[in-house]
Design a protein around this motif. Sequence first.
Motif, PDB file in Angstrom:
ATOM      1  N   ASP A   1      15.784  20.901   2.112  1.00 60.83           N
ATOM      2  CA  ASP A   1      15.976  21.915   1.078  1.00 60.83           C
ATOM      3  C   ASP A   1      17.064  21.426   0.130  1.00 60.83           C
ATOM      4  N   LEU A   2      16.651  20.853  -0.988  1.00 61.99           N
ATOM      5  CA  LEU A   2      17.598  20.271  -1.921  1.00 61.99           C
ATOM      6  C   LEU A   2      18.453  21.348  -2.579  1.00 61.99           C
ATOM      7  N   PRO A   3      19.674  20.996  -3.005  1.00 60.09           N
ATOM      8  CA  PRO A   3      20.518  21.967  -3.715  1.00 60.09           C
ATOM      9  C   PRO A   3      19.831  22.415  -5.001  1.00 60.09           C
ATOM     10  N   LEU A   4      20.258  23.529  -5.517  1.00 64.54           N
ATOM     11  CA  LEU A   4      19.761  23.982  -6.807  1.00 64.54           C
ATOM     12  C   LEU A   4      20.878  24.682  -7.555  1.00 64.54           C
ATOM     13  N   VAL A   5      20.663  24.859  -8.836  1.00 61.26           N
ATOM     14  CA  VAL A   5      21.625  25.558  -9.695  1.00 61.26           C
ATOM     15  C   VAL A   5      20.940  26.781 -10.282  1.00 61.26           C
ATOM     16  N   TYR A   6      21.618  27.897 -10.219  1.00 61.26           N
ATOM     17  CA  TYR A   6      21.100  29.152 -10.767  1.00 61.26           C
ATOM     18  C   TYR A   6      21.950  29.525 -11.981  1.00 61.26           C
ATOM     19  N   ILE A   7      21.279  29.761 -13.107  1.00 58.39           N
ATOM     20  CA  ILE A   7      21.964  30.135 -14.345  1.00 58.39           C
ATOM     21  C   ILE A   7      21.384  31.451 -14.834  1.00 58.39           C
ATOM     22  N   GLU A   8      22.252  32.407 -15.087  1.00 58.32           N
ATOM     23  CA  GLU A   8      21.807  33.727 -15.551  1.00 58.32           C
ATOM     24  C   GLU A   8      22.295  33.960 -16.971  1.00 58.32           C
ATOM     25  N   THR A   9      21.390  34.396 -17.831  1.00 59.88           N
ATOM     26  CA  THR A   9      21.751  34.752 -19.194  1.00 59.88           C
ATOM     27  C   THR A   9      21.490  36.240 -19.398  1.00 59.88           C
ATOM     28  N   ALA A  10      21.674  36.707 -20.614  1.00 59.33           N
ATOM     29  CA  ALA A  10      21.486  38.130 -20.888  1.00 59.33           C
ATOM     30  C   ALA A  10      20.035  38.555 -20.762  1.00 59.33           C
ATOM     31  N   THR A  11      19.102  37.613 -20.936  1.00 53.15           N
ATOM     32  CA  THR A  11      17.691  37.990 -20.955  1.00 53.15           C
ATOM     33  C   THR A  11      16.827  37.275 -19.931  1.00 53.15           C
ATOM     34  N   GLU A  12      17.311  36.188 -19.319  1.00 49.71           N
ATOM     35  CA  GLU A  12      16.479  35.457 -18.384  1.00 49.71           C
ATOM     36  C   GLU A  12      17.332  34.691 -17.374  1.00 49.71           C
ATOM     37  N   ASP A  13      16.666  34.161 -16.365  1.00 49.48           N
ATOM     38  CA  ASP A  13      17.329  33.356 -15.341  1.00 49.48           C
ATOM     39  C   ASP A  13      16.654  32.000 -15.280  1.00 49.48           C
ATOM     40  N   LEU A  14      17.450  30.982 -14.991  1.00 49.63           N
ATOM     41  CA  LEU A  14      16.945  29.618 -14.940  1.00 49.63           C
ATOM     42  C   LEU A  14      17.310  28.986 -13.608  1.00 49.63           C
ATOM     43  N   ILE A  15      16.323  28.401 -12.946  1.00 48.44           N
ATOM     44  CA  ILE A  15      16.545  27.658 -11.709  1.00 48.44           C
ATOM     45  C   ILE A  15      16.472  26.173 -12.039  1.00 48.44           C
ATOM     46  N   VAL A  16      17.554  25.451 -11.797  1.00 47.71           N
ATOM     47  CA  VAL A  16      17.609  24.015 -12.059  1.00 47.71           C
ATOM     48  C   VAL A  16      17.406  23.283 -10.733  1.00 47.71           C
ATOM     49  N   GLU A  17      16.346  22.490 -10.650  1.00 50.53           N
ATOM     50  CA  GLU A  17      16.048  21.755  -9.424  1.00 50.53           C
ATOM     51  C   GLU A  17      16.046  20.240  -9.623  1.00 50.53           C
ATOM     52  N   ASP A  18      16.225  19.790 -10.858  1.00 50.51           N
ATOM     53  CA  ASP A  18      16.256  18.359 -11.131  1.00 50.51           C
ATOM     54  C   ASP A  18      17.530  17.745 -10.540  1.00 50.51           C
ATOM     55  N   PRO A  19      17.403  16.727  -9.684  1.00 50.78           N
ATOM     56  CA  PRO A  19      18.577  16.148  -9.011  1.00 50.78           C
ATOM     57  C   PRO A  19      19.668  15.673  -9.960  1.00 50.78           C
ATOM     58  N   GLU A  20      19.299  15.039 -11.081  1.00 47.25           N
ATOM     59  CA  GLU A  20      20.312  14.550 -12.017  1.00 47.25           C
ATOM     60  C   GLU A  20      21.056  15.706 -12.674  1.00 47.25           C
ATOM     61  N   ALA A  21      20.332  16.758 -13.036  1.00 48.56           N
ATOM     62  CA  ALA A  21      20.975  17.919 -13.641  1.00 48.56           C
ATOM     63  C   ALA A  21      21.891  18.615 -12.641  1.00 48.56           C
ATOM     64  N   ILE A  22      21.443  18.699 -11.385  1.00 53.06           N
ATOM     65  CA  ILE A  22      22.269  19.323 -10.349  1.00 53.06           C
ATOM     66  C   ILE A  22      23.556  18.542 -10.158  1.00 53.06           C
ATOM     67  N   GLN A  23      23.462  17.220 -10.139  1.00 44.49           N
ATOM     68  CA  GLN A  23      24.651  16.386  -9.986  1.00 44.49           C
ATOM     69  C   GLN A  23      25.636  16.611 -11.132  1.00 44.49           C
ATOM     70  N   TYR A  24      25.109  16.846 -12.326  1.00 42.74           N
ATOM     71  CA  TYR A  24      25.962  17.148 -13.473  1.00 42.74           C
ATOM     72  C   TYR A  24      26.773  18.416 -13.222  1.00 42.74           C
ATOM     73  N   TYR A  25      26.107  19.459 -12.720  1.00 43.62           N
ATOM     74  CA  TYR A  25      26.804  20.713 -12.452  1.00 43.62           C
ATOM     75  C   TYR A  25      27.788  20.575 -11.291  1.00 43.62           C
ATOM     76  N   VAL A  26      27.422  19.790 -10.285  1.00 45.47           N
ATOM     77  CA  VAL A  26      28.324  19.566  -9.159  1.00 45.47           C
ATOM     78  C   VAL A  26      29.610  18.890  -9.648  1.00 45.47           C
ATOM     79  N   GLN A  27      29.478  17.891 -10.499  1.00 46.11           N
ATOM     80  CA  GLN A  27      30.653  17.202 -11.034  1.00 46.11           C
ATOM     81  C   GLN A  27      31.466  18.134 -11.923  1.00 46.11           C
ATOM     82  N   MET A  28      30.773  18.930 -12.737  1.00 43.00           N
ATOM     83  CA  MET A  28      31.478  19.857 -13.617  1.00 43.00           C
ATOM     84  C   MET A  28      32.267  20.876 -12.807  1.00 43.00           C
ATOM     85  N   PHE A  29      31.653  21.392 -11.730  1.00 50.98           N
ATOM     86  CA  PHE A  29      32.365  22.349 -10.879  1.00 50.98           C
ATOM     87  C   PHE A  29      33.573  21.687 -10.231  1.00 50.98           C
ATOM     88  N   GLY A  30      33.397  20.477  -9.723  1.00 44.56           N
ATOM     89  CA  GLY A  30      34.487  19.783  -9.052  1.00 44.56           C
ATOM     90  C   GLY A  30      35.667  19.541  -9.969  1.00 44.56           C
TER      91      GLY A  30
END
Length: 264
Positions: free
Chosen positions: A214-243
Amino acid sequence: MLLRQLREERGMRVNDVDAQLDWSSGKISRMERNEWKLPSVRDMEDLARLYEVDESIREALIALARQARTRGWWVQHKDVLRGSLPDWESGASMIRTYEGMLVPGLLQSPDYAAAILRSGRVLGDDEIRRKVDLRMERQKILDHEEAPRLWAIIDESALRKRIGGEKVIRGQIEHLLTMAERSNIDLSVIYDHSGAHPALGDTFVILDYPDPEDLPLVYIETATEDLIVEDPEAIQYYVQMFGHTYNAGASPDESVSYLESLLK
């Protein structure tokens, strides 16, 4: 089951499917036995291409994954639940969250959550009450015996903004202090004087799961919709940004001291 039927009709063995899709050994077997913990639409699309099915079967496979995700207590709240975050949170082993100008949802007090919803001026009292109930129900994952590890970055501006008035924000800070006493929760306040940081302007949740399949994922919520990010490279970007953002903030002990100072 449909998955097994499609594989056998094509004369393929379990090992053939795992090898051609570069999956670990036994993954398709778990899916066929309905033992998948985090059904993936992307996996279904990969299978549809491998099996060369027509569009109707492809849609059936995708629906299968989505239906398997729609389970649990949150189903009764579907009329007021816009996104699928409770589903993703339910099986997570670690949750990393940054929510910009607000206290993250898993750490909100009932009065604070209600004040946020009321500020939109579009919801009635009953809908606000049900949405608050839903948020409090979500927070119960932190009470479980196998509760996820929660890392939360809280912007100093969120703590100084008197959402709901002085009594409400004071209660929210007291709630944060109570939650920070738990061994599975770490808070980091990022101060205004820190200036710009990598997550500035973003709001996101990173979820990790105990099963390596079960690979990690990123959940992004906006005022009108939600986005599930499952692309490994994009997830790594968010992991680094959080760190990087977490490192720019105060330590958990310093953050607790700061929260205590606000109450004084």
